[in-house]
Design a protein around this motif. Sequence first.
Motif, PDB file in Angstrom:
ATOM      1  N   PHE A  49      -0.109  17.217 -18.550  1.00 20.73           N
ATOM      2  CA  PHE A  49      -0.310  17.767 -17.221  1.00 20.73           C
ATOM      3  C   PHE A  49      -0.489  16.670 -16.175  1.00 20.73           C
ATOM      4  O   PHE A  49      -0.377  16.924 -14.974  1.00 20.73           O
ATOM      5  N   SER A  50      -0.764  15.444 -16.606  1.00 22.31           N
ATOM      6  CA  SER A  50      -0.868  14.308 -15.691  1.00 22.31           C
ATOM      7  C   SER A  50       0.450  13.554 -15.547  1.00 22.31           C
ATOM      8  O   SER A  50       0.502  12.538 -14.876  1.00 22.31           O
ATOM      9  N   ARG A  51       1.495  14.036 -16.217  1.00 17.64           N
ATOM     10  CA  ARG A  51       2.813  13.406 -16.197  1.00 17.64           C
ATOM     11  C   ARG A  51       2.790  12.019 -16.858  1.00 17.64           C
ATOM     12  O   ARG A  51       3.438  11.078 -16.420  1.00 17.64           O
ATOM     13  N   GLY A  52       2.012  11.928 -17.935  1.00 13.07           N
ATOM     14  CA  GLY A  52       1.892  10.668 -18.644  1.00 13.07           C
ATOM     15  C   GLY A  52       2.460  10.744 -20.048  1.00 13.07           C
ATOM     16  O   GLY A  52       2.798  11.816 -20.547  1.00 13.07           O
ATOM     17  N   HIS A  53       2.564   9.582 -20.673  1.00 13.31           N
ATOM     18  CA  HIS A  53       3.021   9.482 -22.053  1.00 13.31           C
ATOM     19  C   HIS A  53       1.816   9.206 -22.955  1.00 13.31           C
ATOM     20  O   HIS A  53       0.783   8.710 -22.504  1.00 13.31           O
ATOM     21  N   LYS A 132      12.783  -5.506 -29.694  1.00 12.08           N
ATOM     22  CA  LYS A 132      13.987  -5.324 -28.872  1.00 12.08           C
ATOM     23  C   LYS A 132      14.282  -3.850 -28.659  1.00 12.08           C
ATOM     24  O   LYS A 132      14.642  -3.431 -27.547  1.00 12.08           O
ATOM     25  N   THR A 133      14.133  -3.061 -29.695  1.00 14.81           N
ATOM     26  CA  THR A 133      14.387  -1.629 -29.572  1.00 14.81           C
ATOM     27  C   THR A 133      13.212  -0.927 -28.903  1.00 14.81           C
ATOM     28  O   THR A 133      13.396   0.010 -28.118  1.00 14.81           O
ATOM     29  N   GLN A 134      11.991  -1.369 -29.204  1.00 15.29           N
ATOM     30  CA  GLN A 134      10.828  -0.801 -28.524  1.00 15.29           C
ATOM     31  C   GLN A 134      10.954  -0.961 -27.007  1.00 15.29           C
ATOM     32  O   GLN A 134      10.640  -0.047 -26.238  1.00 15.29           O
ATOM     33  N   ALA A 136      13.503  -0.914 -25.226  1.00 19.04           N
ATOM     34  CA  ALA A 136      14.491  -0.026 -24.614  1.00 19.04           C
ATOM     35  C   ALA A 136      13.840   1.201 -24.008  1.00 19.04           C
ATOM     36  O   ALA A 136      14.436   1.876 -23.156  1.00 19.04           O
ATOM     37  N   LEU A 137      12.608   1.485 -24.427  1.00 20.21           N
ATOM     38  CA  LEU A 137      11.897   2.641 -23.878  1.00 20.21           C
ATOM     39  C   LEU A 137      11.214   2.342 -22.550  1.00 20.21           C
ATOM     40  O   LEU A 137      10.827   3.259 -21.829  1.00 20.21           O
ATOM     41  N   LEU A 138      11.046   1.062 -22.207  1.00 23.85           N
ATOM     42  CA  LEU A 138      10.262   0.702 -21.024  1.00 23.85           C
ATOM     43  C   LEU A 138      10.786   1.348 -19.751  1.00 23.85           C
ATOM     44  O   LEU A 138      10.050   1.975 -18.995  1.00 23.85           O
ATOM     45  N   GLU A 139      12.074   1.173 -19.489  1.00 21.82           N
ATOM     46  CA  GLU A 139      12.657   1.722 -18.268  1.00 21.82           C
ATOM     47  C   GLU A 139      12.583   3.247 -18.277  1.00 21.82           C
ATOM     48  O   GLU A 139      12.273   3.864 -17.250  1.00 21.82           O
ATOM     49  N   ALA A 140      12.847   3.842 -19.424  1.00 23.98           N
ATOM     50  CA  ALA A 140      12.818   5.302 -19.512  1.00 23.98           C
ATOM     51  C   ALA A 140      11.427   5.847 -19.217  1.00 23.98           C
ATOM     52  O   ALA A 140      11.269   6.826 -18.487  1.00 23.98           O
ATOM     53  N   MET A 141      10.412   5.221 -19.762  1.00 27.52           N
ATOM     54  CA  MET A 141       9.054   5.712 -19.587  1.00 27.52           C
ATOM     55  C   MET A 141       8.544   5.534 -18.172  1.00 27.52           C
ATOM     56  O   MET A 141       7.825   6.388 -17.655  1.00 27.52           O
ATOM     57  N   GLN A 142       8.919   4.441 -17.526  1.00 27.22           N
ATOM     58  CA  GLN A 142       8.405   4.165 -16.189  1.00 27.22           C
ATOM     59  C   GLN A 142       9.268   4.759 -15.088  1.00 27.22           C
ATOM     60  O   GLN A 142       8.767   5.357 -14.142  1.00 27.22           O
ATOM     61  N   PRO A 177       4.591  -4.464 -27.824  1.00 29.10           N
ATOM     62  CA  PRO A 177       4.322  -5.427 -26.760  1.00 29.10           C
ATOM     63  C   PRO A 177       3.314  -4.848 -25.757  1.00 29.10           C
ATOM     64  O   PRO A 177       3.273  -3.630 -25.546  1.00 29.10           O
ATOM     65  N   GLU A 178       2.518  -5.731 -25.136  1.00 25.77           N
ATOM     66  CA  GLU A 178       1.499  -5.273 -24.200  1.00 25.77           C
ATOM     67  C   GLU A 178       2.109  -4.473 -23.051  1.00 25.77           C
ATOM     68  O   GLU A 178       1.533  -3.481 -22.594  1.00 25.77           O
ATOM     69  N   ALA A 179       3.275  -4.898 -22.573  1.00 24.98           N
ATOM     70  CA  ALA A 179       3.913  -4.186 -21.453  1.00 24.98           C
ATOM     71  C   ALA A 179       4.267  -2.754 -21.839  1.00 24.98           C
ATOM     72  O   ALA A 179       4.184  -1.847 -21.008  1.00 24.98           O
ATOM     73  N   GLN A 180       4.653  -2.566 -23.086  1.00 25.22           N
ATOM     74  CA  GLN A 180       4.993  -1.212 -23.527  1.00 25.22           C
ATOM     75  C   GLN A 180       3.742  -0.368 -23.720  1.00 25.22           C
ATOM     76  O   GLN A 180       3.699   0.806 -23.351  1.00 25.22           O
TER      77      GLN A 180
END
Length: 352
Positions: A49-53, A132-134, A136-142, A177-180
Amino acid sequence: MIQSSGGDHDISPDAIKKLQAARESILQQLSKVIVGQQDVIDELLISIFSRGHCLLEGVPGLAKTLLISTLARTLNLSFSRIQFTPDLMPADITGTEVIEEQPGGALQRRFMEGPLFANVILADEINRTPPKTQAALLEAMQERQVTVGRVRHGLSDPFFVLATQNPIEQEGTYPLPEAQQDRFMFKVLVDYPSFDEELEVARRTTSRVNTQVDAVLTGEEILELQDLVRSVPVADHVIRYALAIVRQTRVGSEGVPDFVRDQIGWGAGPRAVQFLVLGGKARALLNGRTHVTVEDIQELCRPVLRHRMVVTFAAESDGISTDDVIDRLVRETPTAEDELTRDARFQKIFAS
């Protein structure tokens, strides 16, 4: 009706009842399959409900995957499960471009969507695949989009990544990774069930029971509820309290407690404050309130902060976890506005 802090929306009693009714309906459907795990389910709902992952961590066999897949079935949304493995490539989840021959012999480039193009993504055992594959989710999630061949492709809305992972000390895993990790609103720890819960699990899973789970919310209704959450007003002293908690985790800043300097390698960034406030809004509405309290922030400190802080080697050797540090920060941070503003240490924290 209560006017929101932004002045754009009103929160009516009917809207609050609708959100609470949605929560109860989801819980009713989940209880057909899932035994216990009430805190885990509540944190999942707050995240949605907060639009989070949300990232769920626990040893194998605790029904993390079953919980997420069942939750997806209660939402009338498209669902995709990605099983992360060591040989999974980024294009396997984002999609790829192919060249097709058209009638007449002409060649045309076409984008084939990957499993990310769904509303609810179950990223199962996300730490079983290399970074490397993990990543790939960064752009999608943000950004709610993926870029393939210099072309941006928008993702569905609503869009949730609900990931599971095994503890890092298990063999064959790659730490996120910390960024993810920072992209996840919550990190939820799934623990072993109680004796009575495990007894009920054994009864259900060893009998011939075919449970039907019904969808209770549509995508449009979820978007409406997400907008409602953002309309909840938050008093400045509650936001200041969230800031006080988060800023005390940043080693090297003014006013940070000595125990944090000794036990924490690095602390949380600005997203932690944003998620504490947003989560507080969702929790307030789910509890029938139209305002956020300090208690809402306190209850969410663990899931919001535990994956944004790293304990030092010495602290880890002493058996100190990030949750231990978070709990002490919550205990030692004043909840009253006047105490925060009078305390010289917090004056340094807010000024730095």
